[in-house]
Write a protein that holds these residues in place. Structure first.
Motif, mmCIF file in Angstrom:
data_model
loop_
_atom_site.group_PDB
_atom_site.id
_atom_site.type_symbol
_atom_site.label_atom_id
_atom_site.label_comp_id
_atom_site.label_asym_id
_atom_site.label_seq_id
_atom_site.Cartn_x
_atom_site.Cartn_y
_atom_site.Cartn_z
ATOM 1 N N GLU A 398 0.879 -0.996 0.164
ATOM 2 C CA GLU A 398 -0.201 -0.191 0.130
ATOM 3 C C GLU A 398 0.794 1.774 -0.191
ATOM 4 O O GLU A 398 0.883 2.062 -1.308
ATOM 5 N N LYS A 402 0.728 4.248 -3.033
ATOM 6 C CA LYS A 402 -0.080 5.627 -2.778
ATOM 7 C C LYS A 402 1.043 6.656 -3.365
ATOM 8 O O LYS A 402 1.045 7.703 -3.281
ATOM 9 N N TRP A 408 -4.347 8.731 -6.070
ATOM 10 C CA TRP A 408 -5.517 8.055 -5.827
ATOM 11 C C TRP A 408 -6.604 8.363 -4.855
ATOM 12 O O TRP A 408 -7.987 7.511 -4.394
ATOM 13 N N GLU A 409 -6.192 8.674 -3.383
ATOM 14 C CA GLU A 409 -7.015 10.166 -3.555
ATOM 15 C C GLU A 409 -8.545 10.374 -4.374
ATOM 16 O O GLU A 409 -9.621 10.345 -3.676
ATOM 17 N N THR A 439 -7.658 2.219 3.506
ATOM 18 C CA THR A 439 -9.029 3.265 3.279
ATOM 19 C C THR A 439 -9.407 4.575 3.722
ATOM 20 O O THR A 439 -9.799 4.059 5.104
#
Length: 439
Positions: A398, A402, A408-409, A439
């Motif tokens: 992860e 990211k 990604w957000e 998340t």
């Protein structure tokens, strides 16, 4: 049933749903079973991006294939393969604008991964030629999106690995050709610096790619063969049937090792050096050479293999790739396929992989000692401002994901709007924190 991607790792027990058409698909979703699921096309992503406890096959979505032969605009169903599309359009003088190395990739998969080819430096990725998409959301609603209509959903779906919904159809702008043949040239490079110099010198070539000998050391490190090609001007427009060999069994796990790969790399380099020059060949032979060896993934043995593909910015490409090759060579982890390409600018799609610079793809036999090496390579990639390709990934953390995908957000906010129940999720999306605990 037990399913896996092209790398044959990981493998999961899954229930597979096979809707025959759009109405069938909606009925599957509205039934509430499956709950969490992911769409799956031809199963050619390498890792776990199309693996889940429930998978919905998109291969039944094949009812639409409409070509406007005057404009080259094609509307096609997501379940059709690139090979099937080519067989329809080539005789009419049209060609797909972007092709990967495998002909059986589905249209839906090509959009979901926003695939790139040997011409990204000139023509960008697949979705840059997609005019419109038709998408079924988790509640069964069908929506259309394009760069001008529902643009946020379009940018999240292109390269979004199937997490926004199930792709039903795509409208593409094709490119004209006057021959189904290719004019290809190859040129040897004595080391990594020369590989980069040749790729830059041939920046205007329509298609370019370099094969590297990842086991060569010292001044020969990164030696390789540069392959260039253009569409032939004038000639015949037809598809040629091609028979290939099939690997009928899974090879012993030790078939591909440092010694056998070193012999192969040396022989391949010498052979390509010997036949360097200009060749005329059909488009399938140029774009899909490995398709001539069907089920070639079995050569890696029962444990399967992992492909590690990353992209680095132009200014960091030479140093970063040299560092990766040195680390791989020091670890004795030879790669059967080592492919270097120059990339053009990134597009606006939130999870698309390509970015301006250079991408290197390496294949490794899966074994316990490989994973610490890949973690070291992750650190090198991030230190040089790069990222790893989701369609080839089977183990990225992860944190690494990211760091490499800063949008990604924004992607997650769009997904939560169109799929608030997180119904579309995969083993990969859980692992990298898009649908999982992080998340």
């Amino acid at each position: 049933m037990l399913i896996h991607g092209w790398g044959r790792y990981p493998r999961v027990e899954a229930r597979q749903h096979e809707p025959a058409d759009v109405d069938d698909l909606r009925a599957v979703l509205e039934s509430g079973s499956p709950g969490a699921c992911i769409a799956r096309g031809s199963g050619l992503s390498y890792g776990d991006s199309a693996l889940a406890g429930d998978v919905i096959s998109g291969l039944g979505l094949r009812q639409v294939c409409e070509l406007d032969s005057a404009t080259g605009i094609l509307r096609c169903a997501a379940g059709l393969s690139l090979r099937e599309i080519l067989r329809e359009i080539v005789p009419s003088g049209w060609f797909l604008p972007v092709l990967p190395g495998a002909a059986m990739v589905s249209i839906g998969g090509a959009v979901a991964a926003d695939i790139h080819g040997k011409n990204h430096h000139r023509d960008g990725s697949f979705c840059e030629h997609v005019r419109e998409l038709s998408l079924m959301l988790a509640d069964g609603e069908i929506v259309r999106c394009s760069p001008s209509h529902n643009p946020e959903l379009y940018r999240a779906t292109c390269g979004g690995m199937g997490l926004t919904g199930i792709i039903l159809e795509a409208e593409l702008q094709l490119v004209p050709i006057t021959s189904s043949m290719m004019i290809a040239r190859s040129q040897p490079a004595a080391g990594l610096d020369e590989c980069f110099e040749l790729l830059e010198a041939h920046d205007q070539a329509r298609y370019s790619v370099a094969w590297l000998d990842c086991l060569a050391r010292g001044p020969r490190m990164g030696r390789g063969i540069i392959h260039l090609a253009e569409h032939e001007v004038g000639g015949e427009l037809r598809n040629r049937g091609r028979l290939g060999l099939r690997i009928p069994f899974t090879a012993p796990g030790k078939l591909l090792n440092r010694h056998s790969l070193s012999l192969f790399n040396t022989a391949y380099f010498r052979w390509q050096n010997f036949r360097a020059g200009r060749n005329r060949l059909d488009h399938e032979a140029y774009f899909f050479p490995l398709d001539r060896i069907r089920d070639w993934n079995r050569l890696y043995g029962p444990a399967g293999f992992l492909q590690y593909q990353f992209v680095l910015p132009t200014e960091a490409g030479r140093d970063g790739i040299a560092t990766v090759l040195q680390r791989v060579s020091d670890a004795g982890k030879g790669s059967f396929l080592s492919v270097l390409k120059k990339m053009g600018p990134a597009n606006g799609n939130l999870l698309s992989f390509p970015a301006g610079g250079y991408t290197l793809a390496l294949d490794f036999v899966r074994e316990a000692s490989l994973f610490p090496l890949l973690e070291q390579l992750d650190a090198i990639v991030l230190d040089h401002g790069g990222r790893i390709y989701l369609a080839k990934d089977a183990r990225m953390s992860e944190t690494v994901f990211k760091a490499g995908y800063p949008d990604w957000e924004r992607f997650l906010a769009i997904k939560q709007r169109v799929d608030p129940g997180m119904r579309f999720r995969s083993a990969q999306s859980d692992r990298i924190g898009l649908t999982g605990p992080g998340t």
